[in-house]
Design a protein around this motif. Structure first.
Motif, PDB file in Angstrom:
ATOM      1  N   ALA A 119      19.919  84.277  29.084  1.00 22.85           N
ATOM      2  CA  ALA A 119      18.633  83.646  28.024  1.00 22.85           C
ATOM      3  C   ALA A 119      16.944  83.045  28.621  1.00 22.85           C
ATOM      4  O   ALA A 119      17.827  81.273  28.975  1.00 22.85           O
ATOM      5  CB  ALA A 119      18.676  83.590  26.808  1.00 22.85           C
ATOM      6  N   ASN A 125      23.171  81.523  31.414  1.00 22.99           N
ATOM      7  CA  ASN A 125      23.721  82.324  32.585  1.00 22.99           C
ATOM      8  C   ASN A 125      25.255  82.410  32.163  1.00 22.99           C
ATOM      9  O   ASN A 125      26.017  82.108  33.298  1.00 22.99           O
ATOM     10  CB  ASN A 125      23.433  82.385  33.963  1.00 22.99           C
ATOM     11  CG  ASN A 125      23.906  84.099  34.668  1.00 22.99           C
ATOM     12  OD1 ASN A 125      24.802  83.439  34.846  1.00 22.99           O
ATOM     13  ND2 ASN A 125      23.565  83.816  35.780  1.00 22.99           N
ATOM     14  N   THR A 127      27.195  84.013  29.063  1.00 23.37           N
ATOM     15  CA  THR A 127      27.700  84.168  28.016  1.00 23.37           C
ATOM     16  C   THR A 127      28.418  86.045  28.165  1.00 23.37           C
ATOM     17  O   THR A 127      29.670  86.528  28.165  1.00 23.37           O
ATOM     18  CB  THR A 127      26.991  85.155  26.627  1.00 23.37           C
ATOM     19  OG1 THR A 127      25.920  84.125  26.443  1.00 23.37           O
ATOM     20  CG2 THR A 127      27.324  85.402  25.676  1.00 23.37           C
TER      21      THR A 127
HETATM   22  P1  AMP Z   1      23.267  82.935  28.170  1.00 22.42           P
HETATM   23  O1  AMP Z   1      24.469  82.886  28.473  1.00 22.42           O
HETATM   24  O2  AMP Z   1      22.717  81.788  27.269  1.00 22.42           O
HETATM   25  O3  AMP Z   1      22.426  82.486  29.165  1.00 22.42           O
HETATM   26  O4  AMP Z   1      22.948  84.719  27.318  1.00 22.42           O
HETATM   27  C1  AMP Z   1      22.830  85.726  27.920  1.00 22.42           C
HETATM   28  C2  AMP Z   1      22.537  87.266  27.430  1.00 22.42           C
HETATM   29  O5  AMP Z   1      23.915  86.456  26.046  1.00 22.42           O
HETATM   30  C3  AMP Z   1      21.339  87.418  26.763  1.00 22.42           C
HETATM   31  O6  AMP Z   1      20.267  87.751  27.153  1.00 22.42           O
HETATM   32  C4  AMP Z   1      22.572  88.205  25.702  1.00 22.42           C
HETATM   33  O7  AMP Z   1      21.734  89.473  25.670  1.00 22.42           O
HETATM   34  C5  AMP Z   1      23.681  87.386  24.862  1.00 22.42           C
HETATM   35  N1  AMP Z   1      23.126  86.648  24.015  1.00 22.42           N
HETATM   36  C6  AMP Z   1      23.009  85.094  24.092  1.00 22.42           C
HETATM   37  N2  AMP Z   1      22.351  84.809  22.911  1.00 22.42           N
HETATM   38  C7  AMP Z   1      22.366  85.466  22.353  1.00 22.42           C
HETATM   39  C8  AMP Z   1      22.208  85.680  20.981  1.00 22.42           C
HETATM   40  N3  AMP Z   1      22.177  84.708  20.083  1.00 22.42           N
HETATM   41  N4  AMP Z   1      21.859  86.713  20.111  1.00 22.42           N
HETATM   42  C9  AMP Z   1      22.422  87.720  20.869  1.00 22.42           C
HETATM   43  N5  AMP Z   1      22.649  87.674  22.195  1.00 22.42           N
HETATM   44  C10 AMP Z   1      22.912  87.217  22.280  1.00 22.42           C
END
Ligand code: AMP
Length: 249
Positions: A119, A125, A127
């Motif tokens: 995000a 990086n 989730t």
């Molecule tokens: P991150 O690990 O926070 O960089 O996020 C990686 C991915 O996890 C994002 O591109 C979304 O596909 C998913 N993700 C993270 N936060 C959310 C959220 N609040 N709602 C839905 N999907 C999320």
């Protein structure tokens, strides 16, 4: 075959991020918000797989307050079939998002779980990787090509040394990189149709989830202002500046 696509509401990538005066957080007032660009690529990939007849249903899920319904509707306008908003008043940590998505997957039993690789607000990086671990299923992160053959996904990943192609059985988690595809723009009729597509709202209590609150935001600081550059007239002057001003040689 069903795809579950996770989309996050983030500050639009064209907007200059402002920090609140008390440095407690990023200032989101009057700020344009959009689907996280990597999530948009995930939606596009699901839509292309549906157009190719590989999958027949795309479920879009977002976790956040009511405002993230705007991003779910935007994803439905791009070709998603139905949406799920998981009501969450505070910003959940990556682990909590993964726990919630794992819970939704128990209900949905999707074959393909598509997420952005990161995000652009938190740049975690994390989730997708955590989700695959919680579901105990295979994962391919940073995908630049996806092919589904029967019950196998063939994914080309962008890694430091080049490209790595992996094959894994479904259900599996795939996180998208920039070069996977170029998302389409939603046509006006599709935006209108998206308003009528089903969008369910679930809350954390229904899912039996208590947030762990394992990450605390301590302060947000704007990056230091960049100093203007200067031109030098000769190599000697450059060496002098590097030695005596920058003190790097
Ligand atoms: P991150 O690990 O926070 O960089 O996020 C990686 C991915 O996890 C994002 O591109 C979304 O596909 C998913 N993700 C993270 N936060 C959310 C959220 N609040 N709602 C839905 N999907 C999320």
């Amino acid at each position: 075959m069903k795809a579950l696509v996770a989309v996050k509401r983030v500050i639009d990538y064209n907007v200059k991020v402002r920090v609140k005066a008390d440095q407690s957080d990023v200032d989101l007032s009057n700020t344009k918000m959009s689907i996280n660009p990597f999530c948009e690529i995930a939606v596009e990939e699901a839509v292309r797989l549906k157009e190719a007849g590989v999958i027949n249903e795309i479920v879009v899920v977002s976790i956040g307050d009511k405002s993230c319904q705007e991003q779910i509707r935007a994803a439905l306008a791009l070709g998603g079939d139905r949406g799920i908003q998981v009501e969450c008043a505070t910003a959940p940590s990556a682990l909590d998002v993964a726990r919630i998505l794992a819970n939704i997957q128990q209900q949905e039993q999707a074959d393909l779980l598509l997420l952005g690789k990161q995000a652009i607000d938190s740049d975690n990086n994390q989730t997708g990787q955590m989700l695959a671990a919680l579901l105990n299923c295979p994962q391919a992160t940073c995908a630049s090509a996806v092919k589904i053959e029967g019950n196998q996904a063939l994914v080309t990943r962008e890694v430091d040394g080049g490209l790595l192609t992996v094959s894994m059985p479904l259900p599996a988690v795939i996180t998208t990189d920039l070069r996977l595809n170029e998302p389409r723009f939603a046509a006006l009729p599709k935006i209108m149709q998206a308003k009528r597509k089903p969008l369910a709202v679930q809350n954390l209590a229904e899912l039996g989830i208590t947030l762990t609150d394992d990450v605390k935001l301590l302060a947000v600081n704007a990056p230091a202002e960049r100093q203007g550059g200067s031109k030098v007239a000769s190599v000697d002057e450059l060496i002098d500046k590097l030695r005596n001003e920058a003190k790097v040689i």
